[in-house]
Motif scaffolding. Structure first.
Motif, PDB file in Angstrom:
ATOM      1  N   GLY A 221       0.796  -1.223   0.000  1.00 41.84           N
ATOM      2  CA  GLY A 221       0.000   0.000   0.000  1.00 41.84           C
ATOM      3  C   GLY A 221       0.825   1.268   0.000  1.00 41.84           C
ATOM      4  O   GLY A 221       2.061   1.237  -0.037  1.00 41.84           O
ATOM      5  N   PRO A 222       0.148   2.420   0.057  1.00 42.62           N
ATOM      6  CA  PRO A 222       0.836   3.713  -0.010  1.00 42.62           C
ATOM      7  C   PRO A 222       1.594   4.023   1.274  1.00 42.62           C
ATOM      8  O   PRO A 222       1.334   3.434   2.329  1.00 42.62           O
ATOM      9  N   ASN A 223       2.514   4.970   1.174  1.00 40.39           N
ATOM     10  CA  ASN A 223       3.223   5.433   2.356  1.00 40.39           C
ATOM     11  C   ASN A 223       2.300   6.253   3.246  1.00 40.39           C
ATOM     12  O   ASN A 223       1.372   6.918   2.774  1.00 40.39           O
ATOM     13  N   THR A 224       2.572   6.208   4.529  1.00 42.98           N
ATOM     14  CA  THR A 224       1.823   6.962   5.526  1.00 42.98           C
ATOM     15  C   THR A 224       2.808   7.748   6.385  1.00 42.98           C
ATOM     16  O   THR A 224       4.018   7.681   6.182  1.00 42.98           O
ATOM     17  N   GLY A 225       2.288   8.427   7.388  1.00 35.65           N
ATOM     18  CA  GLY A 225       3.165   9.065   8.365  1.00 35.65           C
ATOM     19  C   GLY A 225       3.859   8.065   9.268  1.00 35.65           C
ATOM     20  O   GLY A 225       4.760   8.427  10.023  1.00 35.65           O
ATOM     21  N   GLY A 226       3.449   6.803   9.202  1.00 40.25           N
ATOM     22  CA  GLY A 226       4.035   5.749  10.029  1.00 40.25           C
ATOM     23  C   GLY A 226       2.937   4.984  10.735  1.00 40.25           C
ATOM     24  O   GLY A 226       2.152   5.559  11.492  1.00 40.25           O
ATOM     25  N   MET A 227       2.847   3.681  10.497  1.00 41.39           N
ATOM     26  CA  MET A 227       1.792   2.846  11.071  1.00 41.39           C
ATOM     27  C   MET A 227       2.198   2.187  12.385  1.00 41.39           C
ATOM     28  O   MET A 227       1.369   1.580  13.060  1.00 41.39           O
ATOM     29  N   GLY A 228       3.460   2.321  12.744  1.00 37.98           N
ATOM     30  CA  GLY A 228       3.928   1.718  13.980  1.00 37.98           C
ATOM     31  C   GLY A 228       5.403   1.389  13.882  1.00 37.98           C
ATOM     32  O   GLY A 228       6.024   1.537  12.826  1.00 37.98           O
ATOM     33  N   SER A 229       5.971   0.923  14.992  1.00 44.26           N
ATOM     34  CA  SER A 229       7.418   0.738  15.044  1.00 44.26           C
ATOM     35  C   SER A 229       7.777  -0.173  16.214  1.00 44.26           C
ATOM     36  O   SER A 229       6.972  -0.402  17.109  1.00 44.26           O
ATOM     37  N   TYR A 230       9.009  -0.668  16.185  1.00 46.15           N
ATOM     38  CA  TYR A 230       9.473  -1.493  17.302  1.00 46.15           C
ATOM     39  C   TYR A 230      10.953  -1.228  17.551  1.00 46.15           C
ATOM     40  O   TYR A 230      11.694  -0.784  16.663  1.00 46.15           O
ATOM     41  N   ALA A 231      11.364  -1.482  18.780  1.00 47.56           N
ATOM     42  CA  ALA A 231      12.768  -1.405  19.172  1.00 47.56           C
ATOM     43  C   ALA A 231      13.053  -2.590  20.074  1.00 47.56           C
ATOM     44  O   ALA A 231      12.153  -3.122  20.736  1.00 47.56           O
ATOM     45  N   ASP A 232      14.316  -3.007  20.104  1.00 43.16           N
ATOM     46  CA  ASP A 232      14.694  -4.165  20.908  1.00 43.16           C
ATOM     47  C   ASP A 232      15.196  -3.707  22.281  1.00 43.16           C
ATOM     48  O   ASP A 232      15.300  -2.511  22.560  1.00 43.16           O
ATOM     49  N   ALA A 233      15.542  -4.671  23.112  1.00 42.48           N
ATOM     50  CA  ALA A 233      16.076  -4.363  24.440  1.00 42.48           C
ATOM     51  C   ALA A 233      17.556  -4.014  24.385  1.00 42.48           C
ATOM     52  O   ALA A 233      18.172  -3.760  25.426  1.00 42.48           O
ATOM     53  N   THR A 234      18.119  -3.986  23.200  1.00 48.56           N
ATOM     54  CA  THR A 234      19.521  -3.623  22.959  1.00 48.56           C
ATOM     55  C   THR A 234      19.559  -2.385  22.076  1.00 48.56           C
ATOM     56  O   THR A 234      18.555  -2.042  21.440  1.00 48.56           O
ATOM     57  N   PRO A 235      20.690  -1.688  21.976  1.00 50.14           N
ATOM     58  CA  PRO A 235      20.746  -0.513  21.097  1.00 50.14           C
ATOM     59  C   PRO A 235      20.445  -0.852  19.641  1.00 50.14           C
ATOM     60  O   PRO A 235      19.839  -0.053  18.928  1.00 50.14           O
ATOM     61  N   GLU A 236      20.842  -2.032  19.190  1.00 52.91           N
ATOM     62  CA  GLU A 236      20.617  -2.407  17.798  1.00 52.91           C
ATOM     63  C   GLU A 236      19.350  -3.250  17.670  1.00 52.91           C
ATOM     64  O   GLU A 236      18.853  -3.808  18.648  1.00 52.91           O
ATOM     65  N   LEU A 237      18.843  -3.351  16.444  1.00 52.28           N
ATOM     66  CA  LEU A 237      17.669  -4.167  16.139  1.00 52.28           C
ATOM     67  C   LEU A 237      18.101  -5.592  15.786  1.00 52.28           C
ATOM     68  O   LEU A 237      19.292  -5.831  15.521  1.00 52.28           O
ATOM     69  N   PRO A 238      17.164  -6.558  15.762  1.00 52.61           N
ATOM     70  CA  PRO A 238      17.560  -7.956  15.537  1.00 52.61           C
ATOM     71  C   PRO A 238      18.298  -8.202  14.234  1.00 52.61           C
ATOM     72  O   PRO A 238      19.080  -9.164  14.148  1.00 52.61           O
ATOM     73  N   PHE A 239      18.051  -7.383  13.199  1.00 53.59           N
ATOM     74  CA  PHE A 239      18.730  -7.609  11.922  1.00 53.59           C
ATOM     75  C   PHE A 239      20.052  -6.850  11.817  1.00 53.59           C
ATOM     76  O   PHE A 239      20.714  -6.900  10.787  1.00 53.59           O
TER      77      PHE A 239
END
Length: 430
Positions: A221-239
């Motif tokens: 679908g189209p871009n939005t202002g942002g549908m949501g987000s996540y962060a991990d318990a560490t400074p970096e993300l899992p990937f």
């Protein structure tokens, strides 16, 4: 001494800022074009006004004897509200108009990066002649991202080879009413954001966050202002690896060095490519929704960040709880192309359970709170893992219901997170 802090803006990001100051030695006042009921509950005073009118903002700041102002959205920065507040003797935590161009003028942003040898800059060209831009698309060996130079609320970018074909991209350029655009190489990888707290030539960074711009599950679908987000318990993300995070922070460091007088939040949006982080864009304020991942786990008093900046000191060292966060926005049906307002919001701060509720664009009436045509509210889970945080957010969304609303339930789900990991591993040949 208690501070009188003026918060400018009325969205979910600003509700998160208000909550971060709720238990501080500060009296909070707020002004926005809409009355956010969550902010109004916390604030001593709330004034409805046009936040891109510097004179109106200054008048209210002086009326409440504000000592510090926090500017949430980008539009007041572009309008010079920080400049006007500083001239009136109120310290603004947010960049002046000239420095805010790092976000508000994407052509300036790319030239600035090139001229200051800031790493991570993609190949780019800027155009005010749309026919020349179309010719460039024909001549370029590869796919391009089409970016209006000015502010578009995160919805103006079109990516050839992903969202549109080359012919559709040229049609978009010809039909749109943009004075200037930037064409830059399409970056392939996984996006992430790092927000830096900047003052007096120094900065501190928050954990990385991944936003989800596409309207529908599965990144469709189209871009939005942002549908949501996540962060991990560490400074970096899992990937990401620790080195990926460090490399992105080094890009922020080079940018802060080049922006000598910058103060406020510098938000670096990066693409983790096969060769490491590249810069998608910079923003001159907290992200929305990323602020709702970052501020709930900030254990350092946010007021200390503001007063240190005002007093000419480096930002304090920031402590973040080692917890993951998952933020999911509820938006009106039809958002973003044809949104339908008027659905009653069925969840409140009590019924949200363990989740944090952040109001965004809503209409408070005598009989309750109703949706408008913009993002309505966000629910955030905070826990020891992404999976546990996602469950908390989902439990609260079940209370909220979905009548007149739409939600991306896949944000923070294990299969989508694993898809990100697999994508980066594939890019790196692992």
């Amino acid at each position: 001494m208690r501070e009188n802090v003026l918060l400018i803006g009325g969205g979910g990001r600003e509700h998160a800022i208000a909550r971060a100051l709720e238990d501080s030695e500060a009296d909070l006042y707020a002004c926005a074009g809409n009355k956010n009921p969550g902010i109004a509950r916390i604030a001593v005073g709330f004034e409805t006004l046009e936040t891109t009118d510097p004179e109106a903002v200054v008048d209210y700041a002086e009326a409440v004897d504000a000592t510090i102002a926090v500017i949430g959205p980008e539009a007041p920065l572009e309008a010079g509200v920080a400049d006007a507040l500083e001239a009136a003797g109120v310290y603004p935590f947010g960049p002046k108009e000239a420095d805010a161009r790092i976000e508000t003028d994407k052509a300036f942003q790319r030239r600035f990066m090139a001229e200051n040898d800031i790493p991570g800059c993609p190949d780019f060209e800027t155009f005010d002649d749309m026919d020349a831009a179309c010719d460039y698309i024909d001549e370029y060996d590869g796919d391009l991202a089409i970016k209006p130079a000015g502010l578009t609320g995160g919805k103006g970018v079109k990516v050839i080879g992903d969202q549109v074909t080359a012919e559709e991209g040229k049609e978009y350029i010809r039909d749109a009413d943009y004075d200037r655009i930037v064409l830059e190489e399409r970056l392939i990888g996984e996006e992430f954001t790092i927000q830096a707290f900047v003052a007096n030539g120094e900065f501190r960074t928050a954990p990385a966050v991944q936003d989800h711009k596409r309207a529908y599950e599965g990144d469709e679908g189209p871009n939005t202002g942002g549908m949501g987000s996540y962060a991990d318990a560490t400074p970096e993300l899992p990937f990401m690896t620790e080195d990926d995070y460090t490399d992105a922070v080094e890009i922020i460091a080079a940018t802060v060095d080049a922006l000598e007088d910058y103060r406020g939040i510098l938000y670096g949006q990066f693409m983790l490519t096969e060769t490491g982080p590249r810069v998608v864009e910079f923003n001159a304020r907290f992200g929305d929704p990323e602020a709702m991942n970052t501020l709930p786990v900030l254990e350092t008093d946010f007021l200390e960040v503001l007063t240190a900046a005002r007093d000419g000191e480096a930002p304090p060292e920031l402590d973040f709880a080692e917890q993951a966060t998952v933020c999911k926005y509820a938006v009106p049906d039809g958002y973003p192309t044809d949104p339908e307002a008027g659905a009653k919001v069925q969840v409140d701060e009590e019924s949200a359970g363990d989740a944090l509720l952040y109001y965004a664009s809503v209409d408070e009436r005598d009989d309750g709170i109703y949706t408008t045509t913009s993002r309505s509210f966000a629910l955030v889970g905070v826990a020891d893992s992404i999976a546990a945080a996602e469950e908390i957010a989902e439990d609260a969304l079940a209370v909220a219901g979905e009548e007149g609303l739409r939600i991306r339930h896949d944000i923070g789900k294990a299969d989508l997170v694993q898809k990100r990991i697999d994508h980066v591993n594939e890019l790196r040949g692992e």
